[in-house]
Scaffold this motif. Structure first.
Motif, PDB file in Angstrom:
ATOM      1  N   ARG A 111       1.929   6.509  -6.906  1.00  0.00           N
ATOM      2  CA  ARG A 111       0.872   7.453  -7.284  1.00  0.00           C
ATOM      3  C   ARG A 111       1.364   8.891  -7.130  1.00  0.00           C
ATOM      4  N   GLN A 112       2.142   9.143  -6.091  1.00  0.00           N
ATOM      5  CA  GLN A 112       2.709  10.477  -5.897  1.00  0.00           C
ATOM      6  C   GLN A 112       3.567  10.863  -7.104  1.00  0.00           C
TER       7      GLN A 112
ATOM      8  N   THR B 245      -1.765   5.049   6.404  1.00  0.00           N
ATOM      9  CA  THR B 245      -1.118   3.746   6.288  1.00  0.00           C
ATOM     10  C   THR B 245       0.138   3.679   7.165  1.00  0.00           C
TER      11      THR B 245
ATOM     12  N   HIS C  13       1.114   4.201  -2.872  1.00  0.00           N
ATOM     13  CA  HIS C  13       1.019   5.648  -2.617  1.00  0.00           C
ATOM     14  C   HIS C  13       2.246   6.370  -3.169  1.00  0.00           C
TER      15      HIS C  13
ATOM     16  N   GLN D 114      -1.553   8.034   2.657  1.00  0.00           N
ATOM     17  CA  GLN D 114      -0.215   7.506   2.954  1.00  0.00           C
ATOM     18  C   GLN D 114       0.108   7.687   4.440  1.00  0.00           C
TER      19      GLN D 114
ATOM     20  N   ASN E 206      -3.873  11.590  -1.581  1.00  0.00           N
ATOM     21  CA  ASN E 206      -2.849  10.551  -1.547  1.00  0.00           C
ATOM     22  C   ASN E 206      -1.958  10.707  -0.317  1.00  0.00           C
ATOM     23  N   GLN E 207      -1.611  11.946  -0.006  1.00  0.00           N
ATOM     24  CA  GLN E 207      -0.752  12.198   1.150  1.00  0.00           C
ATOM     25  C   GLN E 207      -1.450  11.797   2.451  1.00  0.00           C
TER      26      GLN E 207
ATOM     27  N   ARG F 253       0.830  -1.199   0.000  1.00  0.00           N
ATOM     28  CA  ARG F 253       0.000   0.000   0.000  1.00  0.00           C
ATOM     29  C   ARG F 253       0.872   1.258   0.000  1.00  0.00           C
TER      30      ARG F 253
END
Length: 133
Positions: free
Chosen positions: A21-22, A115, A18, A112, A108-109, A14
């Motif tokens: 994706r960043q 997670t 992230h 992340q 996204n941040q 995961r």
């Protein structure tokens, strides 16, 4: 040190998703003025796809020097997709909307960070279980 707990493997995947994706979103922002550039994003990470990837990643094991290693299977980490119909397009054909990209970067941040916090809590649970608090 590699922990055998499958929860750590899932969280690691995961976090890798992230991070990738960043990079994709940052690439979109960097090309906000590039003519005919279409923004990209990663396919959402789904649990069933994660299990399929794990099952597809079977490599041959070399147990004696006479064995051929074969080719290592490497399933591509995560799949990118191009937005088919962007909300709006600049006259030069660029489909990047900065507000949308910034919202995705923020989302996204935050995911992340969540997670990472779950990872820390799981590590603390293991520390408590082995008596090293």
């Amino acid at each position: 040190m590699e922990l055998e707990d499958p929860m750590f493997g899932l969280m690691k995947q995961r976090m890798n998703w992230h991070a990738q994706r960043q990079e994709v979103l940052a690439h979109n922002v960097a090309n906000a003025d590039t003519p005919r550039f279409r923004p990209r994003d990663l396919m959402p990470m789904k649990f069933t796809q994660m299990l399929q990837r794990q099952a597809m990643q079977v490599n041959m094991d070399v147990t004696t020097p006479g064995h051929l290693p074969g080719t290592r299977k490497r399933v591509r980490d995560f799949t990118e997709q191009e937005e088919a119909k962007p909300f709006e397009t600049a006259p030069a054909g660029n489909g990047v909307i900065m507000e949308e990209q910034m919202a995705k970067l923020n989302e996204n941040q935050m995911a992340q960070k969540m997670t990472t916090e779950l990872y820390k809590k799981h590590m603390n649970n293991i520390r408590v279980a082995i008596g090293k608090r």
